[in-house]
Design an enzyme around this catalytic site. Structure first.
Site, short mmCIF file in Angstrom:
data_model
loop_
_atom_site.label_atom_id
_atom_site.label_comp_id
_atom_site.label_asym_id
_atom_site.label_seq_id
_atom_site.Cartn_x
_atom_site.Cartn_y
_atom_site.Cartn_z
N HIS A 1 -0.08 -12.09 0.64
CA HIS A 1 -0.92 -11.05 0.01
C HIS A 1 -1.25 -11.37 -1.45
O HIS A 1 -0.36 -11.50 -2.27
CB HIS A 1 -0.17 -9.70 0.08
CG HIS A 1 -1.03 -8.51 -0.19
ND1 HIS A 1 -0.57 -7.22 -0.02
CD2 HIS A 1 -2.31 -8.39 -0.63
CE1 HIS A 1 -1.53 -6.38 -0.34
NE2 HIS A 1 -2.59 -7.06 -0.72
N TYR B 1 0.83 -1.21 0.00
CA TYR B 1 0.00 0.00 0.00
C TYR B 1 0.87 1.26 0.00
O TYR B 1 1.54 1.57 0.99
CB TYR B 1 -0.95 0.02 1.20
CG TYR B 1 -1.88 -1.19 1.26
CD1 TYR B 1 -2.32 -1.81 0.08
CD2 TYR B 1 -2.30 -1.71 2.47
CE1 TYR B 1 -3.16 -2.91 0.13
CE2 TYR B 1 -3.14 -2.82 2.52
CZ TYR B 1 -3.56 -3.42 1.34
OH TYR B 1 -4.38 -4.51 1.39
P1 NAD Z 1 -13.71 0.19 1.28
O1 NAD Z 1 -14.50 -0.67 0.38
O2 NAD Z 1 -14.33 0.59 2.55
O3 NAD Z 1 -13.31 1.47 0.43
C1 NAD Z 1 -12.50 2.47 0.96
C2 NAD Z 1 -12.82 3.78 0.25
O4 NAD Z 1 -14.07 4.26 0.73
C3 NAD Z 1 -11.79 4.86 0.55
O5 NAD Z 1 -11.67 5.71 -0.58
C4 NAD Z 1 -12.41 5.61 1.71
O6 NAD Z 1 -11.98 6.96 1.73
C5 NAD Z 1 -13.88 5.53 1.36
N1 NAD Z 1 -14.76 5.59 2.55
C6 NAD Z 1 -14.57 4.99 3.75
N2 NAD Z 1 -15.59 5.29 4.56
C7 NAD Z 1 -16.43 6.10 3.85
C8 NAD Z 1 -17.68 6.73 4.15
N3 NAD Z 1 -18.27 6.59 5.34
N4 NAD Z 1 -18.27 7.48 3.20
C9 NAD Z 1 -17.69 7.62 1.99
N5 NAD Z 1 -16.53 7.05 1.63
C10 NAD Z 1 -15.90 6.29 2.57
O7 NAD Z 1 -12.40 -0.48 1.77
P2 NAD Z 1 -10.94 -0.78 1.10
O8 NAD Z 1 -10.01 0.30 1.47
O9 NAD Z 1 -11.06 -1.23 -0.30
O10 NAD Z 1 -10.56 -2.05 1.94
C11 NAD Z 1 -10.39 -1.93 3.33
C12 NAD Z 1 -9.10 -2.53 3.78
O11 NAD Z 1 -9.13 -3.94 3.58
C13 NAD Z 1 -7.86 -2.04 3.01
O12 NAD Z 1 -7.44 -0.78 3.49
C14 NAD Z 1 -6.92 -3.17 3.30
O13 NAD Z 1 -6.39 -3.02 4.60
C15 NAD Z 1 -7.84 -4.39 3.25
N6 NAD Z 1 -7.86 -5.00 1.89
C16 NAD Z 1 -7.03 -6.04 1.65
C17 NAD Z 1 -6.97 -6.61 0.39
C18 NAD Z 1 -6.03 -7.77 0.15
O14 NAD Z 1 -5.39 -8.22 1.07
N7 NAD Z 1 -5.90 -8.26 -1.05
C19 NAD Z 1 -7.76 -6.12 -0.65
C20 NAD Z 1 -8.63 -5.07 -0.37
C21 NAD Z 1 -8.67 -4.53 0.91
#
Ligand code: NAD
Length: 326
Positions: free
Chosen positions: A135, A72
């Site tokens: 990952h 990240y």
């Molecule tokens: P997510 O689907 O919640 O999307 C995050 C996005 O939504 C960001 O742009 C954030 O600013 C926005 N957001 C968050 N809360 C909000 C709200 N209340 N209103 C409007 N927008 C909002 O999550 P994500 O970041 O895709 O995934 C979460 C976490 O999961 C990642 O940070 C990571 O740690 C993990 N992850 C891991 C993998 C992997 O291991 N392959 C893949 C995806 C995610």
């Protein structure tokens, strides 16, 4: 169309955090987990000070599970999270990853996994992580992950550098195939259980539940799709998914509700997932997302939103090596 009677979700102030044990591990994780990828500027530029405030508020309000990766922001998220967690390490459970180091940079070899964790520990300013995950396993050679990567991660566990180990990825079948072949403590799946797509429950959940493998569901907002601001340009979803999600978000907004909070609440209700990981980088986002813990939604209204999204139900996109795709 959402009905005119679509009500404001009621939010009470007792958004007290709940905790669940992650499978057979002893990790008692908050049901809402802090995804730290936005700290690496993955979704846009993050103000580092605001990111620290987000982490501080999350800890103060009972979020104890933080997930990050060297990938990240090409180490930026780990650097920033490490700084933000100074003095708080003992209050939280920390997960990071190994094997993915860039958009096209994967190395699941024994040596890189070991070096990678040492580098992560330095950036995170700690001498152990609670969870180390391979990952995006779909980009690796499954035989190597089973025969080399996971055994090396177990050695790191025996050395006290990681308390538990797991795997993450997008295609569901390869996650299951690996977990059938070699024992893992946890599986993190993303974008496969949300308002648009729920196939995680068909492929992975019954298996994980039977084996008591801890499950985390990441990306309840489908990596930004289920938000009013929409996803970043790199998002792999087909255009129709973005269009219908935006339509749903705008309609919700007009009715005074947030599609993102409804999407998060939907995921938080999952019966087996221990922690739903959402990406956050501002105190305002943390505050808003905490309110999803006690959102009360009329089921018929939830169905109205899902009906808007129905034409793209269970849409998925390719990820990883051809032989590892669903
Ligand atoms: P997510 O689907 O919640 O999307 C995050 C996005 O939504 C960001 O742009 C954030 O600013 C926005 N957001 C968050 N809360 C909000 C709200 N209340 N209103 C409007 N927008 C909002 O999550 P994500 O970041 O895709 O995934 C979460 C976490 O999961 C990642 O940070 C990571 O740690 C993990 N992850 C891991 C993998 C992997 O291991 N392959 C893949 C995806 C995610």
């Amino acid at each position: 169309m959402l009905s005119a009677s679509f009500a404001f979700p009621r939010v009470n102030n007792q958004d007290q955090m709940k905790y669940r044990t992650l499978g057979r591990t002893s990790l008692n994780v908050s049901v809402l987990g802090f995804g730290a990828s936005p700290l690496g500027d993955v979704f846009g530029i993050t103000d580092p000070k605001e990111g620290e405030r987000a982490v501080q508020l999350a800890v103060d309000r009972g979020i104890n599970f933080f997930d990050v990766s060297p990938y990240y922001g090409l180490t930026l998220a780990e650097e920033r999270l490490g700084c933000a967690l100074r003095g708080k390490r003992q209050k939280i459970l920390l997960a990071t990853k190994c094997g993915r180091y860039g958009v096209e940079e994967f190395d699941f070899s024994r040596n890189r996994v070991r070096e990678g964790l040492e580098e992560s520990l330095r950036r995170l300013k700690t001498d152990y992580v609670d969870l180390l995950q391979a990952h995006d396993v779909e980009f690796g050679d499954v035989n190597q992950i089973i025969g080399e990567t996971i055994p090396e991660m177990r050695r790191l566990q025996q050395e006290g550098k990681a308390r538990f180990i797991g795997i993450t990825g997008y295609p569901l079948n390869v996650l299951r195939r690996i977990a059938e072949a070699v024992e893992v403590d946890t599986i993190l799946s993303y974008c496969r259980y949300n308002l648009v797509t729920t196939d995680m429950d068909a492929v992975l959940t019954p298996f994980a539940r039977e084996r008591q493998i801890g499950m985390m569901n990441a990306s309840p907002m489908m990596m930004g799709i289920l938000t009013v601001q929409g996803p970043a340009a790199w998002h792999p979803a087909p255009p129709q998914v973005r269009e219908l999600a935006l339509k749903a978000a705008i309609l919700c907004n007009r009715c005074g509700v947030s599609l993102s909070l409804i999407a998060l609440h939907f995921c938080l209700r999952h019966a087996y997932v221990s922690s739903t990981l959402t990406g956050m980088s501002t105190a305002e986002e943390v505050e808003k997302n905490l309110s999803a813990l006690c959102l009360q939604i009329d089921e018929s209204q939830l169905e109205e939103i899902r009906a808007i999204l129905a034409p793209v139900f269970n849409t998925v996109w390719p990820s990883g090596r051809p032989e590892n795709r669903d």
